[in-house]
Every structure is written in C-alpha cells, then in structure tokens.
Design an enzyme around this catalytic site. Structure first.
Site, mmCIF file in Angstrom:
data_model
loop_
_atom_site.group_PDB
_atom_site.id
_atom_site.type_symbol
_atom_site.label_atom_id
_atom_site.label_comp_id
_atom_site.label_asym_id
_atom_site.label_seq_id
_atom_site.Cartn_x
_atom_site.Cartn_y
_atom_site.Cartn_z
ATOM 1 N N ARG A 198 0.841 -1.196 0.000
ATOM 2 C CA ARG A 198 0.000 0.000 0.000
ATOM 3 C C ARG A 198 0.880 1.252 0.000
ATOM 4 O O ARG A 198 2.043 1.213 0.409
ATOM 5 C CB ARG A 198 -0.906 0.032 1.236
ATOM 6 C CG ARG A 198 -1.854 -1.151 1.346
ATOM 7 C CD ARG A 198 -2.664 -1.075 2.620
ATOM 8 N NE ARG A 198 -3.596 -2.182 2.761
ATOM 9 C CZ ARG A 198 -3.324 -3.334 3.370
ATOM 10 N NH1 ARG A 198 -2.118 -3.518 3.908
ATOM 11 N NH2 ARG A 198 -4.231 -4.274 3.454
ATOM 12 N N LYS A 223 -2.304 -1.886 7.794
ATOM 13 C CA LYS A 223 -3.694 -1.434 7.898
ATOM 14 C C LYS A 223 -4.538 -2.355 8.769
ATOM 15 O O LYS A 223 -5.412 -1.907 9.505
ATOM 16 C CB LYS A 223 -4.289 -1.345 6.493
ATOM 17 C CG LYS A 223 -5.732 -0.882 6.458
ATOM 18 C CD LYS A 223 -6.229 -0.835 5.032
ATOM 19 C CE LYS A 223 -7.698 -0.446 4.985
ATOM 20 N NZ LYS A 223 -8.217 -0.399 3.597
ATOM 21 N N HIS A 328 -3.514 3.828 -6.089
ATOM 22 C CA HIS A 328 -3.915 2.567 -5.459
ATOM 23 C C HIS A 328 -4.214 1.488 -6.498
ATOM 24 O O HIS A 328 -4.164 0.295 -6.182
ATOM 25 C CB HIS A 328 -5.141 2.792 -4.579
ATOM 26 C CG HIS A 328 -5.426 1.661 -3.638
ATOM 27 N ND1 HIS A 328 -4.635 1.379 -2.552
ATOM 28 C CD2 HIS A 328 -6.413 0.709 -3.637
ATOM 29 C CE1 HIS A 328 -5.118 0.330 -1.908
ATOM 30 N NE2 HIS A 328 -6.191 -0.090 -2.555
ATOM 31 N N ARG A 331 -1.727 -1.270 -6.878
ATOM 32 C CA ARG A 331 -1.820 -2.431 -5.981
ATOM 33 C C ARG A 331 -2.668 -3.523 -6.639
ATOM 34 O O ARG A 331 -2.355 -4.703 -6.534
ATOM 35 C CB ARG A 331 -2.420 -2.000 -4.643
ATOM 36 C CG ARG A 331 -2.597 -3.105 -3.615
ATOM 37 C CD ARG A 331 -2.817 -2.480 -2.244
ATOM 38 N NE ARG A 331 -3.448 -3.363 -1.305
ATOM 39 C CZ ARG A 331 -2.809 -4.276 -0.567
ATOM 40 N NH1 ARG A 331 -1.501 -4.440 -0.711
ATOM 41 N NH2 ARG A 331 -3.453 -5.021 0.307
ATOM 42 N N HIS A 354 -3.687 -9.498 2.861
ATOM 43 C CA HIS A 354 -5.128 -9.735 2.979
ATOM 44 C C HIS A 354 -5.402 -10.935 3.879
ATOM 45 O O HIS A 354 -4.724 -11.950 3.803
ATOM 46 C CB HIS A 354 -5.748 -9.984 1.602
ATOM 47 C CG HIS A 354 -5.788 -8.767 0.743
ATOM 48 N ND1 HIS A 354 -4.982 -8.597 -0.359
ATOM 49 C CD2 HIS A 354 -6.524 -7.627 0.842
ATOM 50 C CE1 HIS A 354 -5.231 -7.413 -0.912
ATOM 51 N NE2 HIS A 354 -6.155 -6.814 -0.198
ATOM 52 N N TYR A 363 -8.893 -7.305 -5.142
ATOM 53 C CA TYR A 363 -7.675 -6.699 -5.662
ATOM 54 C C TYR A 363 -7.051 -7.511 -6.790
ATOM 55 O O TYR A 363 -5.927 -7.260 -7.192
ATOM 56 C CB TYR A 363 -6.649 -6.532 -4.539
ATOM 57 C CG TYR A 363 -6.941 -5.349 -3.652
ATOM 58 C CD1 TYR A 363 -6.326 -4.126 -3.862
ATOM 59 C CD2 TYR A 363 -7.856 -5.459 -2.613
ATOM 60 C CE1 TYR A 363 -6.605 -3.039 -3.059
ATOM 61 C CE2 TYR A 363 -8.151 -4.372 -1.802
ATOM 62 C CZ TYR A 363 -7.515 -3.172 -2.029
ATOM 63 O OH TYR A 363 -7.807 -2.092 -1.226
#
Length: 376
Positions: A198, A223, A328, A331, A354, A363
């Site tokens: 990220r 995150k 983003h 990613r 994740h 994603y």
C-alpha cells in the site's frame, strides 16, 4: 425534587441525589426548566443514572478530537486513511457543539453536503467513519455517556462504490517511468508494481527494516493491525539500491500521504500530456506535414493556433490513456501480476496482507486474454 431559581442567564434547574453529583441546566423559559426537571426526575426514578453524568452536555466535539489525537496508544490508527485531515473537517462543522447536541440529522446533512461538493461516496464514508471513531473514543476511553449513543452508527451511509478493476493499459507503465523526475519516483513505482504494498506502507518504510541480502522488507504496522514481511523481487532490490540513504532513516522523502498525492497528480498529468503530444505528432506525420510545418502546428496552444493541430488535440482529450488512474490501482495491478506469475493464494496473501479470500479477490483482476493462453 428539582430546585428552580431565576438567575442572570435564565431559569436554572438543579437536581441533587445523595452520593452523586448534582446536575443542573439553565433555560430561557421557566416552563422549559420545569419540563426538563420533571423528565430528569422520572429517569432517575426508573434507575437511569446516566442523567447524573453530564459530560456529553459539557464536552465539545473539538475537545474529544484533541483527546483522540493526543492519545499515544492510537498513533497507528490515527495515521491511516488521513484521519487527522478528516477530523479537521468534522471539527470545522461540529467542533463547537457539545456531544449531546450533535444529532443524526446534523450528521446526515454533513454527509449530503460532502456528496454535493463532489466527494465520492467512498470518500464520504471515510469522513463519517473518522467522526464515528471520535464518538467511540468518547464513550470507551473518556467514559462519556452519549444520550443517544453514537449518532453516526444509526446513519444511512452512502452506497459503497463498486470494486475498481483498473489495470495498466499497454504503454502506461513506460509513460509513467518516462515522466519520473527523480529516483524516489522511479523506486516507489517499481515497489508498488513488484510488491503490491500500500502507499502508506511504502511511505512508512525504514531502512532498518529492509534486508537487501535476504530481499525482504518488514512492515511493523499495517492497515489490518498486524506486521508482515514482504519479499522483494530483483527489480525491487535494484530500485531500493538506487536510492540515497536519508539521515532520518526513512526510505522515501514524502512524509505524508497528502504530500505524495500532490506529486502523483502532477506526475500523472505530465505523463498523460507527454503521451498525447507524441500521439499528436504521429497524427501530424500522417497528414503529411514536414518538420517545419509540424513545429508551427505544435504551437496550436498559442495566440494563433493551427486549426488542424487544435482539432486533433481536442479529439485526443477523450483518449483513455492514463485517464482515471489512481495510485492505489497499482496495488490491483501488482496483485494480479503475482497470480499471473504463478504464485498460490497463500503466497500472494503473504505479500498483500489480505486476511480473507474475498478481500484478496477484490484486488485481483487477471486478464481473460492471459487466462486463454494458459488454457491452450
């Protein structure tokens, strides 16, 4: 029994209970004072002792925001998603109000104003989430009883935007690389596409957490609240080796997400304009303009524009090349590339961080054309 007396500021009501702090409020009208006193006494008789605690009627939202921002335990949480920036917007709107006086209706109006100002629904949701965090902090950490609970939680949030599936189109990566102005930009672009980290994780990289021999980068805070170690490809290692070591120990020069966002906006615009100008030159070649005539035509943006070049340039503005590309999105691109390289689900998850397959799928956008080639 409620005691009511007239004072300079209006009619003051005071209720005392043994073993507890007294509560009082002042009203302009005596009738309002009497009505509030009766209601407060009824609540006390029912055993609702929260009426004895008036912190929500004495504490402003601005004071709670200050307490939240000053809490060292929440430093990692505050740094995510530009929460300080969003809290300043909430402070500007509600900062002077006492917590008890901030209604769901008021927050709904703020939500609608954000959308009317052009904020995307997801951005509006982030602003509301930041405000909700402050109310939760008031309840859990400061012990403030909110009369109606957290008002944001009862609010209808803007519809979540559909998952983006934007991947780099042919030539876009090369155009972005050609438009870089320094080693930091080249390195962060390479790391984004090679590691799927990220933006905030890359901006928070420290040299002490990077092992170029083992080809790993450790992220102490991410995150989802957990640490992870990311494998570095040979291209990622080469990009990091090209960077000078900063005295403060950070890998990259940008200290805030907002600072980098401004750089990205200019970078993207520069790459798109250069690419479209190159296409314009190709178009002018195709209509047979020689070098001198083409040079004059490329001055279309000055006082006497060449009508042919101006018309071609206007048409090129609708070209999707590098249009609507968010940082983003890199990613998404990187995660899809990891799968296309043949990595398994758990291997990719260890890179991206994740926790669930459903989030990882959001994603991942593997191109059908590449799948078709694998099928034979």
């Amino acid at each position: 029994m409620a005691h009511i007396e007239q004072r300079k500021g209006g009619w003051r009501v005071q209720i005392r209970r043994k073993g507890a702090q007294s509560i009082s409020r002042t009203f302009d009208l005596k009738a309002d004072a009497e009505a509030w006193g009766r209601e407060a006494e009824r609540e006390l008789q029912r055993g609702n002792l929260t009426v004895l605690r008036q912190e929500a009627q004495r504490t402003t939202l601005s004071e709670v925001i200050d307490a939240y921002l000053a809490s060292p335990r929440l430093a990692a949480q505050r740094s995510r998603h530009n929460i300080p920036v969003r809290l300043e917007a909430a402070r500007a709107r509600f900062g002077k109000l006492f917590l008890a006086n901030i209604r769901g209706l008021d927050i709904a109006a703020w939500r609608d104003d954000l959308l009317a100002q052009g904020y995307a629904s997801q951005s509006a949701r982030h602003y509301l989430a930041a405000l909700s965090v402050v109310f939760t902090h008031a309840e859990r950490e400061l012990g403030i009883d909110l009369p109606q609970g957290n008002p944001v939680r009862r609010l209808a949030l803007p519809a979540a935007a559909p998952a983006r599936d934007r991947r780099l189109r042919p030539g876009e990566e090369d155009a972005l690389r050609a438009a870089t102005e320094n080693a930091d930009q080249i390195a962060i672009l390479t790391l984004a596409l090679e590691t799927s980290m990220r933006r905030g994780e890359m901006l928070g990289l420290w040299w002490e957490h990077i092992d170029l021999k083992r080809r790993t980068a450790h992220l102490p805070r991410t995150k989802n609240g957990e640490s992870r170690t990311v494998a570095l490809s040979s291209k990622a290692v080469e990009a990091l080796q090209s960077l000078p070591r900063r005295l403060d120990g950070l890998v990259f020069r940008w200290k805030t997400a907002e600072g980098f966002k401004a750089v990205w906006t200019r970078w993207l615009a520069r790459a798109r304009r250069t690419a479209l100008l190159n296409k314009l030159r190709t178009e002018l070649d195709s209509i047979g303009l020689d070098g001198e005539a083409q040079a004059r035509a490329l001055q279309w943006h000055k006082r006497e524009p060449d009508p042919r070049a101006a018309a071609l340039w206007g048409r090129l503005q609708s070209d999707p090349f590098l249009d609507d590309l968010h940082f983003h999105d890199l990613r998404h691109e990187a995660t899809s590339r990891l799968f296309e390289k043949g990595l398994g689900i758990m291997e990719v998850a260890s890179m991206t961080g994740h926790k669930s397959l459903s989030m990882l799928k959001r994603y991942t956008h593997i191109e059908a054309e590449k799948l078709a080639k694998k099928l034979g």
